[in-house]
Design an enzyme around this catalytic site. Structure first.
Site, PDB file in Angstrom:
ATOM      1  N   GLY A  78       0.821  -1.214   0.000  1.00  0.00           N
ATOM      2  CA  GLY A  78       0.000   0.000   0.000  1.00  0.00           C
ATOM      3  C   GLY A  78       0.852   1.260   0.000  1.00  0.00           C
ATOM      4  O   GLY A  78       1.953   1.285   0.539  1.00  0.00           O
ATOM      5  N   ASP A 173       5.687  -7.991   5.714  1.00  0.00           N
ATOM      6  CA  ASP A 173       5.773  -9.143   4.805  1.00  0.00           C
ATOM      7  C   ASP A 173       6.806  -8.897   3.701  1.00  0.00           C
ATOM      8  O   ASP A 173       7.595  -9.785   3.383  1.00  0.00           O
ATOM      9  CB  ASP A 173       4.416  -9.413   4.144  1.00  0.00           C
ATOM     10  CG  ASP A 173       3.495 -10.177   5.073  1.00  0.00           C
ATOM     11  OD1 ASP A 173       3.991 -10.709   6.089  1.00  0.00           O
ATOM     12  OD2 ASP A 173       2.284 -10.216   4.798  1.00  0.00           O
ATOM     13  N   LYS A 199       8.135   0.640   5.588  1.00  0.00           N
ATOM     14  CA  LYS A 199       7.011   1.461   5.110  1.00  0.00           C
ATOM     15  C   LYS A 199       5.686   0.877   5.561  1.00  0.00           C
ATOM     16  O   LYS A 199       5.530  -0.339   5.529  1.00  0.00           O
ATOM     17  CB  LYS A 199       7.043   1.467   3.580  1.00  0.00           C
ATOM     18  CG  LYS A 199       5.880   2.082   2.915  1.00  0.00           C
ATOM     19  CD  LYS A 199       5.172   1.139   1.922  1.00  0.00           C
ATOM     20  CE  LYS A 199       4.458  -0.015   2.548  1.00  0.00           C
ATOM     21  NZ  LYS A 199       3.556  -0.759   1.666  1.00  0.00           N
ATOM     22  N   THR A 200       4.766   1.642   6.006  1.00  0.00           N
ATOM     23  CA  THR A 200       3.337   1.342   6.079  1.00  0.00           C
ATOM     24  C   THR A 200       2.652   2.388   6.946  1.00  0.00           C
ATOM     25  O   THR A 200       3.147   2.726   8.020  1.00  0.00           O
ATOM     26  CB  THR A 200       2.979  -0.070   6.618  1.00  0.00           C
ATOM     27  OG1 THR A 200       1.558  -0.153   6.744  1.00  0.00           O
ATOM     28  CG2 THR A 200       3.588  -0.423   7.970  1.00  0.00           C
ATOM     29  N   ARG A 427      -3.191   8.153   2.318  1.00  0.00           N
ATOM     30  CA  ARG A 427      -2.027   7.338   1.942  1.00  0.00           C
ATOM     31  C   ARG A 427      -1.085   8.002   0.947  1.00  0.00           C
ATOM     32  O   ARG A 427       0.056   7.576   0.800  1.00  0.00           O
ATOM     33  CB  ARG A 427      -2.491   5.993   1.359  1.00  0.00           C
ATOM     34  CG  ARG A 427      -3.241   5.148   2.348  1.00  0.00           C
ATOM     35  CD  ARG A 427      -3.249   3.697   1.985  1.00  0.00           C
ATOM     36  NE  ARG A 427      -3.573   3.435   0.606  1.00  0.00           N
ATOM     37  CZ  ARG A 427      -3.661   2.225   0.086  1.00  0.00           C
ATOM     38  NH1 ARG A 427      -3.440   1.175   0.859  1.00  0.00           N
ATOM     39  NH2 ARG A 427      -3.958   2.050  -1.178  1.00  0.00           N
TER      40      ARG A 427
HETATM   41  P1  FBP Z   1       0.588  -1.863   3.615  1.00  0.00           P
HETATM   42  O1  FBP Z   1       0.644  -2.644   4.887  1.00  0.00           O
HETATM   43  O2  FBP Z   1       0.929  -2.631   2.414  1.00  0.00           O
HETATM   44  O3  FBP Z   1       1.379  -0.596   3.732  1.00  0.00           O
HETATM   45  O4  FBP Z   1      -0.918  -1.371   3.383  1.00  0.00           O
HETATM   46  C1  FBP Z   1      -1.682  -0.885   4.410  1.00  0.00           C
HETATM   47  C2  FBP Z   1      -3.116  -0.587   4.011  1.00  0.00           C
HETATM   48  O5  FBP Z   1      -3.260   0.784   3.708  1.00  0.00           O
HETATM   49  C3  FBP Z   1      -4.073  -1.011   5.104  1.00  0.00           C
HETATM   50  O6  FBP Z   1      -4.247   0.002   6.055  1.00  0.00           O
HETATM   51  C4  FBP Z   1      -5.329  -1.327   4.346  1.00  0.00           C
HETATM   52  O7  FBP Z   1      -6.101  -2.280   5.031  1.00  0.00           O
HETATM   53  C5  FBP Z   1      -4.787  -1.894   3.066  1.00  0.00           C
HETATM   54  O8  FBP Z   1      -3.516  -1.325   2.862  1.00  0.00           O
HETATM   55  C6  FBP Z   1      -5.667  -1.605   1.866  1.00  0.00           C
HETATM   56  O9  FBP Z   1      -5.141  -2.265   0.765  1.00  0.00           O
HETATM   57  P2  FBP Z   1      -5.446  -1.922  -0.747  1.00  0.00           P
HETATM   58  O10 FBP Z   1      -4.633  -0.747  -1.096  1.00  0.00           O
HETATM   59  O11 FBP Z   1      -4.975  -3.126  -1.472  1.00  0.00           O
HETATM   60  O12 FBP Z   1      -6.895  -1.637  -0.864  1.00  0.00           O
END
Ligand code: FBP
Length: 550
Positions: A78, A173, A199-200, A427
């Site tokens: 994400g 991951d 990152k997250t 984001r």
């Molecule tokens: P990452 O852990 O990959 O950084 O993503 C976090 C996140 O934003 C979560 O908060 C959310 O549940 C998910 O990604 C949403 O995923 P997508 O972008 O595939 O809809």
């Protein structure tokens, strides 16, 4: 490219670097490390990358001529504000090593490495993206790099382009997979280094060595601005309860941080729900209780924050979801029969096929949500928990509970709801000064780790509540953060995910205040992120970090 006035001004911002990275840099190695748990298994799985020392960078190294390095960079998972600054930090870092160094971006996430989709990132391209939000410079993706065939395909393009090192910018991951890749390339003596970067927005990649993941700061500032605006609206109109779901796939760090920043009336913390083994009905009682008490004072309004991952932390819901997953798993006889069952009879049919306890919970859900649980499934056949509108589920159940309370004479107010989900809004925001500096420093640090010939490390920048000058740059062996966990039925080495700690300072502070915030109206309105102005307004780290480091 058309750019906004803010973007134009922001492009001139020079992110701050720790003092140690500004001149000639010296690497200092600490003691050998061990993984946080399951040391024997992890040592066995990572013979080439286990036990390496923690390293830090200090100023005052010898000014030696270093060879050019060619680096490949991947954005994984994400989006999180600041990704472009990590990449510009890497670019500036490797160019400082040698102007001959080159940076390649693999397109669309880890899949780009396997499918050989890449572009060279030149100074002109990098300059367009400095201090901007988003991952659009090269795109991101969720393909997992797990199989040797993928590693080998990646190696082909790495060799073709003369790449010395890969930097994988991702969550727990992706960094676990980066380490597996580092080990594989080391075992094969390819000479290719792999470095990770934390990152997250979820904030759940942190530990004793990594203080926070990038993006968490900006995203929570954006959500807190929106929550503050809603709180002010609620307090002006005094006629709605706003139920706000906040992103964060699993951990409740985002909800907790936003609560600390805005002081809403109700904030649910999934980790607490799991710890107390709370039922859905108990959560509904808790919320209805606060709403009724506020109504006694004539306050028929308020704000409730609900973490995205809540459902899976409610023990009875988790059991129900698992049973539904088994019952309706693709390719099973029961799933086939279910498709033939008349729509109007489906919920009853499901109730008869699951355990009595789960059937009770299932029947207590609003019909729309119960139906959603039987329909929305991911490609593996599992319920897509993130699609469940938890805010509406709770809103409807609270409404029903308040109606019962009204009959008993326990509630005399009004209950009108508005629902919100904040996630994607934050984001790709332009990174806050904190994230702009932190990300740039992480990228620059990654280039130093590469220049030192290291592999299997995550770039780390710590001492983050101090001014950026005093931040400490270094590297943490990824194996040090690992333990063994069951994934898809098999034990796997993975980086431990950081959930909200119930004995940690941020949660404890929140807990000591929430009673007051529930019944009174102590809303804080943080306003939008400020990029220019006094440091108290522009350069503050998260409340979570401040409390953790107190
Ligand atoms: P990452 O852990 O990959 O950084 O993503 C976090 C996140 O934003 C979560 O908060 C959310 O549940 C998910 O990604 C949403 O995923 P997508 O972008 O595939 O809809």
């Amino acid at each position: 490219m058309n750019i906004s006035a803010l973007q134009k001004e922001r492009a001139k911002y020079q992110p701050k670097l720790p003092k140690s990275l500004k001149g000639t840099v010296k690497m200092v190695s600490g003691a050998k490390t061990r993984s946080v748990a399951d040391q024997d298994e992890i040592a066995k799985l990572f013979p080439n990358t286990y036990g390496m020392p923690l390293v830090t960078f200090e100023d005052g190294g010898m000014a030696t001529k270093k060879s050019a390095v060619n680096v490949g960079v991947i954005l994984s998972g994400g989006q999180a504000p600041g990704g472009h600054n990590v990449i510009s930090g890497i670019f500036d870092g490797i160019k400082a090593i040698s102007p001959e160094s080159k940076l390649y971006g693999f397109l669309g996430g880890p899949g780009g490495l396997v499918s050989h989709k890449y572009m060279e990132l030149t100074a002109e391209i990098i300059d367009e993206y400095r201090n901007t939000g988003g991952f659009d410079i090269i795109g991101s993706g969720r393909t997992k790099l797990e199989e040797e065939a993928q590693f080998d395909k990646g190696l082909k393009i790495i060799n073709d382009l003369g790449i010395n090192a890969l930097i994988i910018i991702g969550g727990d991951d992706s960094n676990t997979n980066a380490c597996v890749l580092a080990e594989y390339y080391a075992a094969k003596k390819t000479g290719v280094q792999v470095i990770g970067c934390p990152k997250t927005i979820d904030g759940d990649l942190k530990n004793g060595m990594i203080e926070t993941s990038f993006g968490f700061d900006t995203a929570t500032k954006v959500y807190s601005e929106l929550i503050g605006n809603i709180q002010r609206d609620a307090n002006s109109a005094k006629k709605y309860w706003h139920f706000i779901k906040l992103m964060g796939r699993s951990a409740s760090h985002i909800a907790l941080e936003c609560a600390l920043k805005t002081q809403p009336n109700i904030t649910l913390i999934s980790e607490e729900v799991a710890d107390k083994k709370q039922t859905l009905s108990e959560i509904v009682d808790y919320m209805a209780g606060i709403i009724a008490k506020r109504a006694e004072k004539g306050d028929n309004f308020g704000v409730a924050l609900i973490p995205e991952g809540l459902i899976e932390f409610i023990p009875e819901m988790k059991i129900l979801i698992n049973e539904l997953n088994d019952l309706l798993a693709e390719g099973t006889k029961t799933a086939e029969i279910f498709q033939g069952v008349k729509r109007s009879y489906r919920l009853e049919w499901v109730s008869e096929k699951i355990s009595a306890e789960s059937a009770k919970v299932f029947k207590s859900l609003p019909q729309g949500i119960a139906t959603q649980l039987t329909l929305d499934r991911d490609p593996h056949g599992n319920v897509q928990v993130s699609l469940i509108e938890t805010e509406k589920l709770l809103g409807e159940m609270v409404k029903a509970r308040l109606e019962e309370m009204k009959k008993e004479g326990e509630f005399e107010g009004k209950f009108g709801t508005q629902y919100h989900f904040f996630g994607y809004e934050g984001r790709c925001a332009a990174p806050s000064n904190f994230d702009a500096d932190y990300c740039y420093s992480l990228g620059y640090t990654a280039s130093e780790l590469i220049s030192e010939g290291l592999t299997g490390y995550m770039a780390s920048v710590s001492n983050l509540t101090a001014p950026a000058e005093e931040w400490i740059a270094g590297g943490v062996p990824v194996t040090m953060m690992m333990n063994m966990e069951k994934r898809h039925g098999h034990m796997k080495p993975v980086i431990q995910k950081a959930l909200v700690e119930l004995d940690g300072a941020p949660y404890k502070y929140f807990k000591s205040k929430r009673g007051e915030w529930a019944l009174g109206t102590y809303f804080i309105y943080p306003g939008p992120i400020q990029y220019f102005g006094p440091a108290e307004v522009c350069d503050q780290p998260t409340e979570t970090l401040k409390l953790e480091k107190k």
